[in-house]
Design an enzyme around this catalytic site. Sequence first.
Site, PDB file in Angstrom:
ATOM      1  N   ASP A 290       0.868  -1.171   0.000  1.00  0.00           N
ATOM      2  CA  ASP A 290       0.000   0.000   0.000  1.00  0.00           C
ATOM      3  C   ASP A 290       0.914   1.233   0.000  1.00  0.00           C
ATOM      4  OD1 ASP A 290      -2.128   1.737   0.071  1.00  0.00           O
ATOM      5  OD2 ASP A 290      -3.228   0.607   1.573  1.00  0.00           O
TER       6      ASP A 290
HETATM    7  C1  NOJ Z   1      -4.226   3.713   0.382  1.00  0.00           C
HETATM    8  C2  NOJ Z   1      -5.353   2.752   0.498  1.00  0.00           C
HETATM    9  O1  NOJ Z   1      -5.243   2.028   1.701  1.00  0.00           O
HETATM   10  C3  NOJ Z   1      -5.456   1.771  -0.651  1.00  0.00           C
HETATM   11  O2  NOJ Z   1      -6.650   1.036  -0.522  1.00  0.00           O
HETATM   12  C4  NOJ Z   1      -5.369   2.490  -1.965  1.00  0.00           C
HETATM   13  O3  NOJ Z   1      -5.509   1.584  -3.027  1.00  0.00           O
HETATM   14  C5  NOJ Z   1      -4.020   3.208  -2.014  1.00  0.00           C
HETATM   15  N1  NOJ Z   1      -3.945   4.177  -0.948  1.00  0.00           N
HETATM   16  C6  NOJ Z   1      -3.794   3.907  -3.329  1.00  0.00           C
HETATM   17  O4  NOJ Z   1      -4.566   5.045  -3.427  1.00  0.00           O
END
Ligand code: NOJ
Length: 746
Positions: A290
């Site tokens: 993430d």
């Molecule tokens: C953080 C989030 O937890 C995740 O679900 C998302 O895909 C990413 N950022 C990218 O934006």
Amino acid sequence: MVSSYTEFTPPLMKTAPYKDPELPVEERIDDLLSRMTREEKIGQLGQVSMADYANQREIYLAGLKAGRWGSRILAETAWAGNNAEAALNVIELNEIQRVAVEESRLGIPLLYGRDVIYGHRTVFPIPHSQAASFNPELIEKAMTCVAAEASSEGVHWTFSPVLDLVRDPRWGRVIESYSEDPFLIASLGCAAIRGFQGTTPGAPQRLLACAKHFAGYGGEGGRDYDTAEWSENTLRNFILPPFEAVARSGIATMMTGFHDLGGTPVSSNRALLRDWLKDELGWEGFAVSDWGAIYDLIGHGVAKDERAATRLGFTAGIDLEMTAGFYERNLAPLIDEGEIPESWMDDAVSRILRAKFRAGLFERPFTDPGSASRTMRRPEHLALAAQLAEQSVVLLKNKRDILPLDPALRKIAVVGPYAQALREHLGSWCLDGRTSDVTSILDGLRKAAPDVEFLTADAAFSDAMINTARDAELTILCVGESHLRNGENKSIAELVLPPGQEELIAALGRLDLPLVVVDCSGRYLPSAASEACADAIVHAGGLGTEAGGAIARILLGHANPSGKLPVTVPRSSGQIPIYYNRKTVGKAASFKDRYRGYEDELLKPLYPFGYGLSYTTFELGEARLSASTMTSGEEVTASATLTNCGPCRGAETVQLYISDPVASTTRPGRELKGFRRVELDPGASVEVSFKISPSDLRFYTANGTWEAEPGEFRIGIGADSTVPLPLTLTLCPVAPAPQSTDELGS
Ligand code: NOJ
């Protein structure tokens, strides 16, 4: 006409085997890998956001020429869903891609990823509401439209579906997640992936999918990013099975979460990612961290600096690093000093190249700038979005059959914060939906019932609403929690409606006039005032661009509600965690009625998992089994006859529950093992049957194996999770294999 798209299309050079689309993907990977330098390989393992592209253009394009990145995330911040984002710009994406494929040494295309979670220009319901449809086929079709729209604007890869297990509804991210039930999560997750990816790798108008957040996200106390304390038993039986299901069904990518799991942040958990998912299951996709999750290993306190964080994240098995740049700076020295085997780097690069080859990126790196206008909000997309929105509505209460609205009504008040709301229906992970495409509830009603006078009032003044309600024969009060109070990094401590809304419901209730509450919250919030005062409660959370029309059709009876709760709804925050598939309480057997759970609260939830009303009534006949015993390799059929005994056509979701009363570990009181959504005309009947095989009875045993233990199982078929389990099925032990004569003789 020569479009910039065709100008950008490179000649198909077959000079190197990896450029030959006729060759098997694995051969293309091997060939390309053999030509790459260490720097080019490490470049493929990094993702960049290219923030402030307009001002930093030259720097980014020079980096691309040098092969510095394998992917670009089309978002400006880590929680893109909560912020207004820049729209996609196909010309700019093609310009960037052209440098990657025509000016870098090997011409490896860049992979564009974006959070296209449940919609693009046509916005479908949020996943938590979609799950109420219990309709994987419809979700598959819906995600096919989402893929077509997003890919028409240059997106190759979506960070969806979310397979997180929902056990604390105070957690803001429940709106992106399906359910508290692993079987339902796996069924809907696999359906979404079929929709996004299709079955033919590399087909146009599809996206690579990404299951997240591997694994066990959904923190303590409902707080986002927080520690998760799942036991091995819960992890194996509840959390990992949906990830295993999507891995086996060919998902291209998975994303690790931000959280700590019992002492090891999942983004540094080698046992789960590299050893289990990749080595044991043989999953061939790639894992992405993430946003900044590898950087966060320092924050977690398991790495002292970026080099240590890189070592942990890469060793765990994260192939692509989202945004921090740690891999770019630290992988080479770690390999040189023998802390990371070079073969792991090659494996990670191969996984990313595999995704790019399978997605057809080497053959179709660019996007036709004309395709978006031909693809967005096609009539068939809108029709599917409306259908899924209708099927996502859950009718929770309907006293004296006040719904559907009596066609004789002439003056109806439509008031409350959601009566004319627009953006709020799009939910909190919506980057590309437009408020101007949304129909409000009031407009939906006016359009669907032009002969009725719909009165409304300023959403801010309860006095005005109360006066309006007094003038009408019935009031529809539209309440709910907006996208500003849920989603990433937005959790609540008390599971209640936003301030003032309970009082508003109670104030309208005191008028003693017919009252319908429509709750548009992205999650299922208990409302004591609605329970006490409303004649009907309709849940319609984050239904997307087609929300207003869908809600109007349900209220007017042009569509019959069929949604079923994908989670248990607690009475109060104090009951959390409460979920239907809880373990049997040991003392409950001896204490019987004296086991109360709480002194100050009922043990029962407000509404059980699987519950939802219809405008018609269904009867399920006695459940039957085709045999009362089963041995390995056999199947047994459980069936029951469903009849529509009510006045109109409707859909019932028939649910199969099984319990394993005696096992080597404690087991849930019951588990969903099958469901069928069946539509019937009034008076019609149908036999609904479910095949049960020993593999449906497997669990993570005391020996650490995944298997079914012989013995008795209890089975029931019903319309929600409170159904009795009257049938007994005996799983016979496997007969020991006959010993060979050699063994006998030795
Ligand atoms: C953080 C989030 O937890 C995740 O679900 C998302 O895909 C990413 N950022 C990218 O934006």
